[in-house]
Design a protein around this motif. Structure first.
Motif, PDB file in Angstrom:
ATOM      1  N   ALA A 226       0.837  -1.212   0.000  1.00 18.83           N
ATOM      2  CA  ALA A 226       0.000   0.000   0.000  1.00 18.83           C
ATOM      3  C   ALA A 226       0.864   1.252   0.000  1.00 18.83           C
ATOM      4  O   ALA A 226       0.559   2.229  -0.698  1.00 18.83           O
ATOM      5  CB  ALA A 226      -0.923  -0.015   1.225  1.00 18.83           C
ATOM      6  N   TRP A 227       1.942   1.225   0.783  1.00 19.97           N
ATOM      7  CA  TRP A 227       2.848   2.375   0.828  1.00 19.97           C
ATOM      8  C   TRP A 227       3.453   2.636  -0.548  1.00 19.97           C
ATOM      9  O   TRP A 227       3.477   3.770  -1.033  1.00 19.97           O
ATOM     10  CB  TRP A 227       3.949   2.105   1.849  1.00 19.97           C
ATOM     11  N   ALA A 228       3.943   1.578  -1.181  1.00 19.11           N
ATOM     12  CA  ALA A 228       4.575   1.732  -2.486  1.00 19.11           C
ATOM     13  C   ALA A 228       3.570   2.159  -3.548  1.00 19.11           C
ATOM     14  O   ALA A 228       3.880   2.959  -4.442  1.00 19.11           O
ATOM     15  CB  ALA A 228       5.248   0.427  -2.895  1.00 19.11           C
ATOM     16  N   ARG A 229       2.326   1.645  -3.443  1.00 20.03           N
ATOM     17  CA  ARG A 229       1.303   2.041  -4.415  1.00 20.03           C
ATOM     18  C   ARG A 229       1.013   3.530  -4.299  1.00 20.03           C
ATOM     19  O   ARG A 229       0.863   4.229  -5.312  1.00 20.03           O
ATOM     20  CB  ARG A 229       0.021   1.227  -4.188  1.00 20.03           C
ATOM     21  N   THR A 230       0.976   4.034  -3.085  1.00 21.85           N
ATOM     22  CA  THR A 230       0.756   5.475  -2.893  1.00 21.85           C
ATOM     23  C   THR A 230       1.880   6.279  -3.545  1.00 21.85           C
ATOM     24  O   THR A 230       1.639   7.284  -4.217  1.00 21.85           O
ATOM     25  CB  THR A 230       0.673   5.800  -1.392  1.00 21.85           C
ATOM     26  N   GLN A 231       3.131   5.829  -3.355  1.00 25.77           N
ATOM     27  CA  GLN A 231       4.262   6.514  -3.962  1.00 25.77           C
ATOM     28  C   GLN A 231       4.212   6.427  -5.488  1.00 25.77           C
ATOM     29  O   GLN A 231       4.540   7.387  -6.195  1.00 25.77           O
ATOM     30  CB  GLN A 231       5.574   5.906  -3.466  1.00 25.77           C
ATOM     31  N   CYS A 232       3.801   5.287  -5.992  1.00 23.59           N
ATOM     32  CA  CYS A 232       3.697   5.107  -7.440  1.00 23.59           C
ATOM     33  C   CYS A 232       2.667   6.054  -8.038  1.00 23.59           C
ATOM     34  O   CYS A 232       2.906   6.685  -9.071  1.00 23.59           O
ATOM     35  CB  CYS A 232       3.343   3.650  -7.751  1.00 23.59           C
ATOM     36  N   LEU A 233       1.529   6.172  -7.382  1.00 22.64           N
ATOM     37  CA  LEU A 233       0.479   7.069  -7.882  1.00 22.64           C
ATOM     38  C   LEU A 233       0.941   8.523  -7.827  1.00 22.64           C
ATOM     39  O   LEU A 233       0.621   9.322  -8.719  1.00 22.64           O
ATOM     40  CB  LEU A 233      -0.798   6.881  -7.068  1.00 22.64           C
ATOM     41  N   ALA A 234       1.689   8.879  -6.774  1.00 26.47           N
ATOM     42  CA  ALA A 234       2.208  10.250  -6.682  1.00 26.47           C
ATOM     43  C   ALA A 234       3.225  10.511  -7.800  1.00 26.47           C
ATOM     44  O   ALA A 234       3.235  11.599  -8.392  1.00 26.47           O
ATOM     45  CB  ALA A 234       2.848  10.466  -5.308  1.00 26.47           C
ATOM     46  N   TRP A 235       4.063   9.526  -8.089  1.00 29.90           N
ATOM     47  CA  TRP A 235       5.022   9.670  -9.190  1.00 29.90           C
ATOM     48  C   TRP A 235       4.295   9.812 -10.517  1.00 29.90           C
ATOM     49  O   TRP A 235       4.658  10.643 -11.360  1.00 29.90           O
ATOM     50  CB  TRP A 235       5.949   8.446  -9.223  1.00 29.90           C
TER      51      TRP A 235
ATOM     52  N   HIS B 274       8.916   1.487  -6.666  1.00 27.45           N
ATOM     53  CA  HIS B 274       7.564   1.776  -6.167  1.00 27.45           C
ATOM     54  C   HIS B 274       6.512   1.005  -6.945  1.00 27.45           C
ATOM     55  O   HIS B 274       5.630   0.360  -6.355  1.00 27.45           O
ATOM     56  CB  HIS B 274       7.258   3.270  -6.279  1.00 27.45           C
ATOM     57  N   CYS B 275       6.570   1.095  -8.248  1.00 27.20           N
ATOM     58  CA  CYS B 275       5.486   0.582  -9.089  1.00 27.20           C
ATOM     59  C   CYS B 275       5.623  -0.895  -9.437  1.00 27.20           C
ATOM     60  O   CYS B 275       4.617  -1.605  -9.544  1.00 27.20           O
ATOM     61  CB  CYS B 275       5.403   1.389 -10.381  1.00 27.20           C
ATOM     62  N   CYS B 276       6.845  -1.358  -9.637  1.00 25.38           N
ATOM     63  CA  CYS B 276       7.042  -2.703 -10.183  1.00 25.38           C
ATOM     64  C   CYS B 276       7.580  -3.716  -9.180  1.00 25.38           C
ATOM     65  O   CYS B 276       7.217  -4.892  -9.250  1.00 25.38           O
ATOM     66  CB  CYS B 276       7.997  -2.639 -11.387  1.00 25.38           C
ATOM     67  N   LEU B 277       8.472  -3.293  -8.291  1.00 21.72           N
ATOM     68  CA  LEU B 277       9.123  -4.251  -7.403  1.00 21.72           C
ATOM     69  C   LEU B 277       8.474  -4.336  -6.037  1.00 21.72           C
ATOM     70  O   LEU B 277       8.457  -5.402  -5.416  1.00 21.72           O
ATOM     71  CB  LEU B 277      10.611  -3.890  -7.258  1.00 21.72           C
ATOM     72  N   TRP B 278       7.950  -3.217  -5.545  1.00 23.63           N
ATOM     73  CA  TRP B 278       7.321  -3.230  -4.223  1.00 23.63           C
ATOM     74  C   TRP B 278       5.796  -3.263  -4.300  1.00 23.63           C
ATOM     75  O   TRP B 278       5.142  -3.538  -3.298  1.00 23.63           O
ATOM     76  CB  TRP B 278       7.753  -2.004  -3.419  1.00 23.63           C
ATOM     77  N   ALA B 279       5.225  -2.953  -5.434  1.00 24.03           N
ATOM     78  CA  ALA B 279       3.770  -2.960  -5.602  1.00 24.03           C
ATOM     79  C   ALA B 279       3.446  -3.453  -7.018  1.00 24.03           C
ATOM     80  O   ALA B 279       4.234  -3.253  -7.940  1.00 24.03           O
ATOM     81  CB  ALA B 279       3.181  -1.559  -5.378  1.00 24.03           C
ATOM     82  N   PRO B 280       2.294  -4.077  -7.199  1.00 26.21           N
ATOM     83  CA  PRO B 280       1.925  -4.623  -8.516  1.00 26.21           C
ATOM     84  C   PRO B 280       1.283  -3.574  -9.425  1.00 26.21           C
ATOM     85  O   PRO B 280       0.157  -3.748  -9.895  1.00 26.21           O
ATOM     86  CB  PRO B 280       0.954  -5.741  -8.145  1.00 26.21           C
ATOM     87  N   GLU B 281       2.000  -2.489  -9.655  1.00 24.10           N
ATOM     88  CA  GLU B 281       1.462  -1.400 -10.468  1.00 24.10           C
ATOM     89  C   GLU B 281       2.363  -1.116 -11.672  1.00 24.10           C
ATOM     90  O   GLU B 281       2.479   0.017 -12.116  1.00 24.10           O
ATOM     91  CB  GLU B 281       1.318  -0.135  -9.614  1.00 24.10           C
ATOM     92  N   CYS B 282       3.011  -2.158 -12.185  1.00 23.96           N
ATOM     93  CA  CYS B 282       4.041  -1.940 -13.203  1.00 23.96           C
ATOM     94  C   CYS B 282       3.470  -1.354 -14.500  1.00 23.96           C
ATOM     95  O   CYS B 282       4.177  -0.666 -15.235  1.00 23.96           O
ATOM     96  CB  CYS B 282       4.770  -3.253 -13.503  1.00 23.96           C
ATOM     97  N   SER B 283       2.218  -1.619 -14.781  1.00 23.74           N
ATOM     98  CA  SER B 283       1.634  -1.071 -16.014  1.00 23.74           C
ATOM     99  C   SER B 283       1.647   0.454 -15.990  1.00 23.74           C
ATOM    100  O   SER B 283       1.801   1.094 -17.036  1.00 23.74           O
ATOM    101  CB  SER B 283       0.194  -1.574 -16.188  1.00 23.74           C
ATOM    102  N   ARG B 284       1.529   1.041 -14.801  1.00 24.42           N
ATOM    103  CA  ARG B 284       1.582   2.500 -14.702  1.00 24.42           C
ATOM    104  C   ARG B 284       2.975   3.009 -15.077  1.00 24.42           C
ATOM    105  O   ARG B 284       3.111   4.020 -15.763  1.00 24.42           O
ATOM    106  CB  ARG B 284       1.227   2.951 -13.275  1.00 24.42           C
ATOM    107  N   TYR B 285       3.978   2.294 -14.599  1.00 21.62           N
ATOM    108  CA  TYR B 285       5.356   2.688 -14.939  1.00 21.62           C
ATOM    109  C   TYR B 285       5.610   2.530 -16.435  1.00 21.62           C
ATOM    110  O   TYR B 285       6.146   3.442 -17.088  1.00 21.62           O
ATOM    111  CB  TYR B 285       6.345   1.842 -14.137  1.00 21.62           C
TER     112      TYR B 285
END
Length: 826
Positions: free
Chosen positions: A285-294, A416-427
């Motif tokens: 959750a922490w990493a997803r928040t950082q990913c969205l901010a990035w 943030h997006c790929c290694l700590w959270a499953p949000e790699c598509s955003r990156y």
């Protein structure tokens, strides 16, 4: 003789005799005159070969050892040849006229300096004061290098670096260990510190600043044992904004955060182990928040992708286009293809030059089959960088800080997006791979052997004059490449009636001048920067003014210019071979021995006055063409640092009219060598001529190999047709990741959808796909329909079978009336 200055001044002075050095500031002194060719004596390094150095040259023009270290600073270096009679605390070392560090004199009278923390790489001028800063008459050069290019012995090592950078994520905890070379810090106790890196201010404004900050110490006054193990605790809240940093080890006598002291730094890394309780409680959750901010920040920043070069289409092109692309050390086929961030790739390259406006960089990754990996197909695909990993001049300010800007804008966001959270598509959506539809391979020309030339347009000829000649000139970028040709000295001590290249020099616009030449009698290369011999004992890569320089081996040098042009210079037998690569923008902008680049070889033999010799010109006519492109003294880039070079090339005509070579077609191998030469050379007329001209099969073989290398490069740089990436259908899949001519893609739909359109698409010779991506329409899929059809058929067959069986059974029973008759019998 015309315009011999400043070289003529080298010979007007005589070497001063022994005795006390001259007063500082006198014209026969090198005080504040390092690099000066004028005066009564010389303060330029060429004076060593000419014997006209000022007697105090080594006291004021400093040679240091070691001469290089990480741009992170903390490296102790010793000034050579300078002895100070008594210890003093008045030593100040000043770098780039702005950053000062304290030096010292050791018990042996040697002067020491410590390199400072810098935000740039390359050759950093420094001056030295021995009077507490009142004067700085002595000067030298320090080479600051990218942290990744520093030897492991000069850094502290994070044991299992991945563990450090995943610490606090699911299942990752326990001890962390750090090791270092204890002898690199001459002290009994050390302090281990954490430093954080950040870039503050509005991006792409004058207020955008880069800054390293001391955060806190992990351990103080511990034994300098070479290792340290600890269990990390979450850092206080006021340190949480730093997510990228490095550890520094210093002598415990210094206070925490002391600047510009002797130190060992670790690699910069993601500070997962230092993050707070909120990260450890729910890292995803922490990493997803950082990913969205990035992601939100990225959408507000300028689009840097539009000014990046397209990737080469194939691995062969990427490795051959050495003027514009260079190996990404994080994924190198020559070092085992350890591609941590790009699994499935065997090799990646990065664009050599950062983009002009935003300082960004391109990355291109390839499979073992040579296919480019795209992020649209896989998270293993190559990703462009908002901050070029190698930085970009003028450095120091974001996003041009080598390595570190890249970490903040491209690497930590990947964590943030790929290694700590499953949000790699955003990156991947904001770091999409470049395909190669607009990529154009560079044009290649080569010179080798006795010497033979293959022009950019493919004409080939032999010109074996003795002198210095213009290989290439281009007004487009004020690019100049010059070469020196000399006869070979035979094993018997005589000279051949032919020549070969012994030195090549290049400059583009106001860049540094780099010369590559054969070292006397050694058969190895010597590289000169602005006529000073360089040492590659510590570093094989140098960031220079207007170019990058790479020495991969003793016999090969790569020069990468800011225009994208590249030179490959190597030893081939007794001579140099040179390959020059020019981007397509140089079309119609070249002249010299390597021809007029315009896809028309009929005008490649153009003289300075514009006269054009026909492609059928005889070898003697082509000799006149070559002589016409002799270098003029006023524009010479070559070095004359020995009496031999001065007497034979500076003071004599640049083309020696008295030298009479052998000409192609007018010589044949000796009868005793004819059969061997034919077997060795085959139809390679360059090889045959060199055997005949030199009487040496080994020289002919070197020429044969050089020409084969040229042919392999040409094959690697052959243009290919790309149809570009083709998307899979929504609610479906695509089989295939190749998009070059002849490639086939197959499409399928998910269950519950049916394919509307072609199932197969072929990349055609005109760069278009034979069929567009089909669509997947809601409804029964083919599998379901087939199941229904075959199921229906099976059911119908079953009903029919039951019917037949029932009919047969009925036909075997007596009729009801008859059964009544039979039963009426007594």
């Amino acid at each position: 003789m015309k315009l011999l200055l400043p070289w003529a001044l080298l010979l007007l002075a005589t070497a001063p005799g022994p005795g006390p050095g001259p007063a500082a500031g006198a014209q026969e002194s090198c005080s504040q005159r390092c690099g000066d060719l004028g005066g009564l004596c010389s303060c330029h390094p060429t004076c060593f070969g000419l014997g006209n150095c000022c007697s105090d040259l080594r006291n004021f023009c400093l040679e240091i050892k070691p001469y290089s270290g990480s741009m992170m600073g903390g490296k102790d270096f010793v000034v050579q040849h300078l002895q100070w009679s008594s210890p003093t605390d008045s030593v100040i070392c000043r770098f780039k006229e702005s950053v000062q560090t304290l030096g010292h004199v050791d018990a042996s009278g040697r002067v020491h300096c410590v390199s400072p923390l810098l935000y740039e790489t390359g050759r950093i001028p420094f001056t030295l004061s021995m009077d507490n800063g009142r004067s700085f008459p002595r000067s030298g050069t320090w080479l600051a290098v990218h942290p990744s290019k520093v030897s492991d012995t000069e850094k502290s090592q994070l044991v299992n670096e991945t563990h450090w950078q995943y610490y606090g994520t699911s299942g990752i905890g326990g001890n962390l260990s750090l090791t270092w070379n204890a002898s690199a810090l001459p002290t009994s106790s050390v302090t281990i510190e954490l430093w954080g890196y950040e870039e503050t201010g509005k991006p792409y404004s004058g207020a955008w600043m880069a800054k390293w900050s001391y955060l806190y110490s992990l351990a103080t006054n511990i034994p300098n044992s070479g290792s340290f193990t600890f269990v990390p605790k979450p850092a206080p809240q006021n340190y949480q904004r730093w997510e990228v940093g490095a550890l520094r080890i210093i002598d415990s006598k210094h206070y925490g955060g002391a600047k510009d002291v002797r130190a060992l730094w670790s690699n910069e890394h993601a500070l997962a182990w230092h993050l707070g309780d909120d990260f450890r409680a729910d890292p995803v959750a922490w990493a997803r928040t950082q990913c969205l901010a990035w992601e939100e920040l990225e959408d507000q920043l300028p689009n840097f992708l539009k000014e990046l070069p397209d990737c080469p289409c194939t691995l062969a092109q990427a490795r051959a286009d050495s003027g514009r692309f260079h190996t990404d050390y994080g994924c190198d086929i020559e070092h085992g293809s350890v591609c941590t961030y790009h699994p499935g790739a065997v090799h990646c390259v990065r664009s050599v030059q950062a983009s002009p406006q935003y300082g960004s960089g391109q990355q291109c990754c390839y499979t073992a089959e040579g296919t480019q990996l795209l992020t649209a197909d896989s998270t293993s695909g190559s990703t462009p960088d908002r901050g070029h990993d190698w930085g970009a001049p003028p450095f120091r300010a974001p996003p041009r800080v080598p390595g570190l800007s890249h970490w903040l804008y491209d690497v930590i966001s990947f964590y943030h997006c790929c290694l700590w959270a499953p949000e790699c598509s955003r990156y991947m959506n904001r770091r999409p791979s470049s395909d190669c539809r607009s990529y154009r391979p560079p044009r290649l020309a080569s010179a080798f052997g006795d010497p033979h030339f293959v022009t950019f347009d493919g004409a080939n000829f032999t010109f074996n004059g003795r002198g210095e000649y213009v290989l290439l000139e281009s007004a487009l970028s004020n690019l100049r490449v010059q070469a020196r040709a000399q006869p070979r000295t035979t094993p018997a001590g005589g000279q051949d009636q032919g020549t070969g290249l012994t030195a090549v020099a290049v400059q583009e616009d106001n860049s540094d001048v780099v010369e590559v030449r054969l070292a006397s009698g050694a058969g190895t290369l010597q590289v000169l920067l602005n006529r000073e011999v360089l040492s590659f004992a510590e570093q094989s890569w140098m960031d220079l003014k207007g170019m990058f320089l790479s020495v991969a081996a003793e016999d090969r040098v790569s020069i990468m210019l800011s225009s994208g042009a590249g030179l490959e210079v190597g030893v081939q037998g007794p001579f140099l071979s040179v390959a020059i690569l020019l981007p397509e923008k140089f079309l119609t902008h070249t002249q010299g021995l390597l021809g007029t680049l315009n896809d028309d070889l009929t005008d490649d033999f153009t003289l300075r006055n514009g006269q054009v010799l026909p492609p059928t010109a005889s070898s003697r006519e082509l000799f006149r063409f070559g002589a016409d492109w002799a270098v003029e003294n006023a524009s010479s880039l070559l070095t004359y640092d020995s009496r031999f070079l001065v007497n034979n090339f500076l003071y004599r005509p640049k083309h020696d009219p008295t030298f009479q070579p052998l000409f192609p077609g007018e010589t044949t191998p000796s009868p005793g060598q004819a059969a061997e030469a034919a077997k060795l050379c085959g139809d390679n007329h360059f090889c045959s001529f060199d055997v005949a001209a030199t009487g040496s099969l080994s020289v002919g073989n070197a020429t044969r190999e050089a020409y084969q290398l040229h042919q392999r490069r040409m094959q690697s740089l052959k243009p290919v047709v790309s149809c570009g990436w083709l998307a899979p259908p929504t609610n479906g899949q695509k089989d295939g990741i190749k998009y070059l001519e002849g490639s086939t893609l197959y499409f399928h739909c998910n269950n519950g959808y049916s394919l509307d359109g072609a199932e197969v698409s072929l990349c055609q010779a005109d760069g278009t796909w034979s069929r567009p991506t089909p669509t997947c329409q809601p409804g029964r899929s083919h599998t379901v329909l087939l199941s229904i059809i075959f199921g229906g058929l099976a059911l119908a067959a079953l009903v029919a079978l039951v019917y037949v069986l029932l009919r047969r059974r009925k036909s075997n029973k007596p009729h009801l009336c008859c059964r009544a008759i039979w039963t009426s019998q007594p």
